[in-house]
Scaffold this motif. Structure first.
Motif, PDB file in Angstrom:
ATOM      1  N   ASN A  96      69.382  44.743  57.297  1.00  0.00           N
ATOM      2  CA  ASN A  96      68.008  44.604  57.794  1.00  0.00           C
ATOM      3  C   ASN A  96      67.324  43.375  57.216  1.00  0.00           C
ATOM      4  OD1 ASN A  96      67.668  46.699  59.639  1.00  0.00           O
ATOM      5  ND2 ASN A  96      67.284  48.202  58.057  1.00  0.00           N
ATOM      6  N   MET A  97      67.518  43.137  55.910  1.00  0.00           N
ATOM      7  CA  MET A  97      66.868  41.975  55.312  1.00  0.00           C
ATOM      8  C   MET A  97      67.542  40.682  55.740  1.00  0.00           C
ATOM      9  SD  MET A  97      64.192  41.360  53.698  1.00  0.00           S
ATOM     10  CE  MET A  97      63.655  39.683  53.987  1.00  0.00           C
ATOM     11  N   LEU A  98      68.858  40.718  55.930  1.00  0.00           N
ATOM     12  CA  LEU A  98      69.553  39.523  56.410  1.00  0.00           C
ATOM     13  C   LEU A  98      69.020  39.095  57.778  1.00  0.00           C
ATOM     14  CD1 LEU A  98      73.287  40.275  55.448  1.00  0.00           C
ATOM     15  CD2 LEU A  98      71.767  38.584  54.407  1.00  0.00           C
ATOM     16  N   THR A  99      68.819  40.056  58.657  1.00  0.00           N
ATOM     17  CA  THR A  99      68.335  39.739  60.003  1.00  0.00           C
ATOM     18  C   THR A  99      66.864  39.318  59.963  1.00  0.00           C
ATOM     19  OG1 THR A  99      67.891  42.096  60.405  1.00  0.00           O
ATOM     20  CG2 THR A  99      69.983  41.234  61.185  1.00  0.00           C
ATOM     21  N   MET A 100      66.058  40.001  59.144  1.00  0.00           N
ATOM     22  CA  MET A 100      64.652  39.614  59.053  1.00  0.00           C
ATOM     23  C   MET A 100      64.502  38.217  58.466  1.00  0.00           C
ATOM     24  SD  MET A 100      61.451  41.369  57.013  1.00  0.00           S
ATOM     25  CE  MET A 100      61.024  42.529  58.309  1.00  0.00           C
ATOM     26  N   ALA A 101      65.301  37.907  57.440  1.00  0.00           N
ATOM     27  CA  ALA A 101      65.211  36.583  56.815  1.00  0.00           C
ATOM     28  C   ALA A 101      65.536  35.487  57.819  1.00  0.00           C
ATOM     29  CB  ALA A 101      66.149  36.512  55.614  1.00  0.00           C
ATOM     30  N   ARG A 102      66.511  35.755  58.674  1.00  0.00           N
ATOM     31  CA  ARG A 102      66.864  34.761  59.693  1.00  0.00           C
ATOM     32  C   ARG A 102      65.723  34.581  60.682  1.00  0.00           C
ATOM     33  NH1 ARG A 102      72.752  35.348  62.248  1.00  0.00           N
ATOM     34  NH2 ARG A 102      71.800  37.215  63.135  1.00  0.00           N
TER      35      ARG A 102
ATOM     36  N   ALA B 158      62.523  35.256  60.176  1.00  0.00           N
ATOM     37  CA  ALA B 158      61.312  34.750  59.525  1.00  0.00           C
ATOM     38  C   ALA B 158      61.490  33.339  58.988  1.00  0.00           C
ATOM     39  CB  ALA B 158      60.922  35.683  58.386  1.00  0.00           C
ATOM     40  N   GLY B 159      62.743  32.884  58.896  1.00  0.00           N
ATOM     41  CA  GLY B 159      62.998  31.553  58.374  1.00  0.00           C
ATOM     42  C   GLY B 159      62.763  31.447  56.880  1.00  0.00           C
ATOM     43  N   ILE B 160      63.165  32.498  56.125  1.00  0.00           N
ATOM     44  CA  ILE B 160      62.990  32.476  54.677  1.00  0.00           C
ATOM     45  C   ILE B 160      64.353  32.620  53.998  1.00  0.00           C
ATOM     46  CG2 ILE B 160      60.663  33.419  54.751  1.00  0.00           C
ATOM     47  CD1 ILE B 160      61.827  36.143  53.972  1.00  0.00           C
ATOM     48  N   GLU B 161      64.389  32.210  52.739  1.00  0.00           N
ATOM     49  CA  GLU B 161      65.604  32.338  51.928  1.00  0.00           C
ATOM     50  C   GLU B 161      65.268  33.177  50.700  1.00  0.00           C
ATOM     51  OE1 GLU B 161      68.609  29.552  49.261  1.00  0.00           O
ATOM     52  OE2 GLU B 161      67.265  28.625  50.741  1.00  0.00           O
ATOM     53  N   VAL B 162      65.888  34.344  50.581  1.00  0.00           N
ATOM     54  CA  VAL B 162      65.643  35.239  49.446  1.00  0.00           C
ATOM     55  C   VAL B 162      66.972  35.650  48.837  1.00  0.00           C
ATOM     56  CG1 VAL B 162      63.396  36.128  50.189  1.00  0.00           C
ATOM     57  CG2 VAL B 162      65.484  37.181  51.082  1.00  0.00           C
TER      58      VAL B 162
ATOM     59  N   LEU C 148      62.084  42.371  40.424  1.00  0.00           N
ATOM     60  CA  LEU C 148      62.209  42.131  41.858  1.00  0.00           C
ATOM     61  C   LEU C 148      60.831  41.920  42.479  1.00  0.00           C
ATOM     62  CD1 LEU C 148      64.649  45.105  42.619  1.00  0.00           C
ATOM     63  CD2 LEU C 148      65.315  42.720  42.259  1.00  0.00           C
ATOM     64  N   GLU C 149      60.795  41.100  43.518  1.00  0.00           N
ATOM     65  CA  GLU C 149      59.551  40.923  44.263  1.00  0.00           C
ATOM     66  C   GLU C 149      59.341  42.072  45.251  1.00  0.00           C
ATOM     67  OE1 GLU C 149      57.159  38.768  43.981  1.00  0.00           O
ATOM     68  OE2 GLU C 149      58.062  37.428  42.508  1.00  0.00           O
ATOM     69  N   PHE C 150      60.446  42.569  45.797  1.00  0.00           N
ATOM     70  CA  PHE C 150      60.352  43.675  46.746  1.00  0.00           C
ATOM     71  C   PHE C 150      61.699  44.382  46.829  1.00  0.00           C
ATOM     72  CE2 PHE C 150      61.735  40.056  49.261  1.00  0.00           C
ATOM     73  CZ  PHE C 150      62.626  40.568  50.179  1.00  0.00           C
ATOM     74  N   THR C 151      61.706  45.516  47.468  1.00  0.00           N
ATOM     75  CA  THR C 151      62.945  46.263  47.686  1.00  0.00           C
ATOM     76  C   THR C 151      62.968  46.770  49.122  1.00  0.00           C
ATOM     77  OG1 THR C 151      62.059  48.445  47.099  1.00  0.00           O
ATOM     78  CG2 THR C 151      62.937  47.114  45.301  1.00  0.00           C
ATOM     79  N   ILE C 152      64.156  47.149  49.551  1.00  0.00           N
ATOM     80  CA  ILE C 152      64.297  47.880  50.818  1.00  0.00           C
ATOM     81  C   ILE C 152      65.005  49.180  50.481  1.00  0.00           C
ATOM     82  CG2 ILE C 152      65.203  47.884  53.157  1.00  0.00           C
ATOM     83  CD1 ILE C 152      65.041  44.894  53.165  1.00  0.00           C
ATOM     84  N   ASN C 153      64.359  50.278  50.807  1.00  0.00           N
ATOM     85  CA  ASN C 153      64.866  51.609  50.472  1.00  0.00           C
ATOM     86  C   ASN C 153      64.734  52.541  51.672  1.00  0.00           C
ATOM     87  OD1 ASN C 153      65.105  51.514  47.290  1.00  0.00           O
ATOM     88  ND2 ASN C 153      63.179  50.529  47.800  1.00  0.00           N
TER      89      ASN C 153
END
Length: 327
Positions: A175-181, A183-187, A207-212
């Motif tokens: 989910n974060m891999l797809t959102m990062a793509r 949104a155009g961000i690198e985390v 951590l700045e954030f998590t996905i749970n």
């Protein structure tokens, strides 16, 4: 003449015995299916105890009451769920050995684990029980009030934001891999063994954030959920927007259900399907699910199988784009 008659009688008797044996052979499986379940059923959860495991135990008890035989709940963990899943895939397809849990063992592991002793098509999908939606969360005292705030901050510091999840190439990670793509961000991601350690590191400031899973954060007041990865608002977090509402089209939602070895007779699947529907409607199951923050979304066999295959194929496309090879 008498001997001839005796011979004819013996031949006719043998013929009738053969026909009777054939009839018994043909009708025995049908009779067994009609009598199903006639003995205890093994219900295998391919992970350790804890979390949604509690809800699945309630489901097993409800199934036992409905069926009139015991549904023996067993944890068989190991290899990210592959050991328990493989034991079910190899079992006799008679409805007496089933698996319960998330569909990732069929939709994700075939792409990530080398020499997996089963595949997506090694199972029949009996019924969906719950949707395991995921949520992006920050600490309650974080400066980010909305997902847009976090995304904007991450854009200003490419590669500097760490986030946690519960396993590489699990649904939360994808989910974060797809959102990062989008949104155009690198985390930078850090994998932990479950939601618990993940949240501890968030609260510690690592951590700045998590996905749970929603279940793990719905009742907490020390984190702030910013977005749910689902196409609708989650009943446990009705005030939290979905990623779709916020303009993101790609996300994965976890499906939890019951699975049987491939080739399980259709009459048996139909009986299990009917019992599943009744089990999730029981007051105890509904109450436990509500207390855990689980979204009960029952689905019958055909629809569940169709949804799971679409999920499996979408992940195959993503893994190919990412260049992921089974390890």
């Amino acid at each position: 003449m008498t001997r001839q008659l005796e011979g004819d009688c013996i031949m006719k008797s043998a013929k009738w015995i053969g026909m009777l044996a054939l009839l018994v052979t043909l009708t025995a499986p049908a009779a067994a299916q009609d009598a199903y379940p006639a003995r205890p059923v093994q219900l295998i959860y391919p992970f350790g105890s804890g979390g949604t495991d509690t809800l699945f135990r309630v489901f097993a008890q409800a199934m036992g009451k409905i069926a009139g035989v015991q549904f023996v709940y067993m944890n068989r963990e190991g290899a990210s769920g592959a050991i328990g899943a493989a034991s079910v895939a190899r079992a006799q397809p008679d409805g007496y050995t089933l698996m319960i849990g998330p569909s990732i063992v069929m939709t994700n592991l075939p792409y990530t684990q080398k020499d997996l002793p089963y595949g997506f098509d090694s199972f029949d999908f009996v019924c969906q029980l719950n949707v395991n939606a995921f949520v992006l969360a920050v600490r309650a005292d974080a400066p980010y009030k909305r997902l847009e705030d976090l995304i904007e901050a991450a854009r200003k510091k490419p590669g500097k934001f760490n986030y946690g999840h519960s396993g590489t190439y699990t649904d939360v990670h994808l989910n974060m891999l797809t959102m990062a793509r989008e949104a155009g961000i690198e985390v930078q991601d850090i994998a932990y063994r479950g939601d618990g350690p993940n949240l501890l590191r968030l609260l510690a400031g690592d951590l700045e954030f998590t996905i749970n899973s929603v279940v793990s954060v719905a009742s907490r007041n020390d984190v702030r959920p910013l977005a749910v990865f689902w196409d609708r608002r989650h009943p446990a977090l009705p005030d939290v927007p979905t990623v779709r509402e916020l303009g993101y089209s790609s996300f994965f939602t976890g499906y939890q259900g019951v699975y049987a070895p491939k080739g399980t007779p259709k009459p048996v699947i139909a009986k299990l399907e009917d019992m599943c529907v009744k089990a999730v409607e029981t007051e105890e199951y509904q109450t436990t699910a509500r207390n855990q923050g689980a979204a009960v979304v029952p689905m019958k066999s055909a629809s569940f199988a169709s949804e799971a295959r679409a999920n499996y194929e979408a992940k195959g496309k993503l893994f190919a784009e990412l260049g992921v090879q089974p390890q």
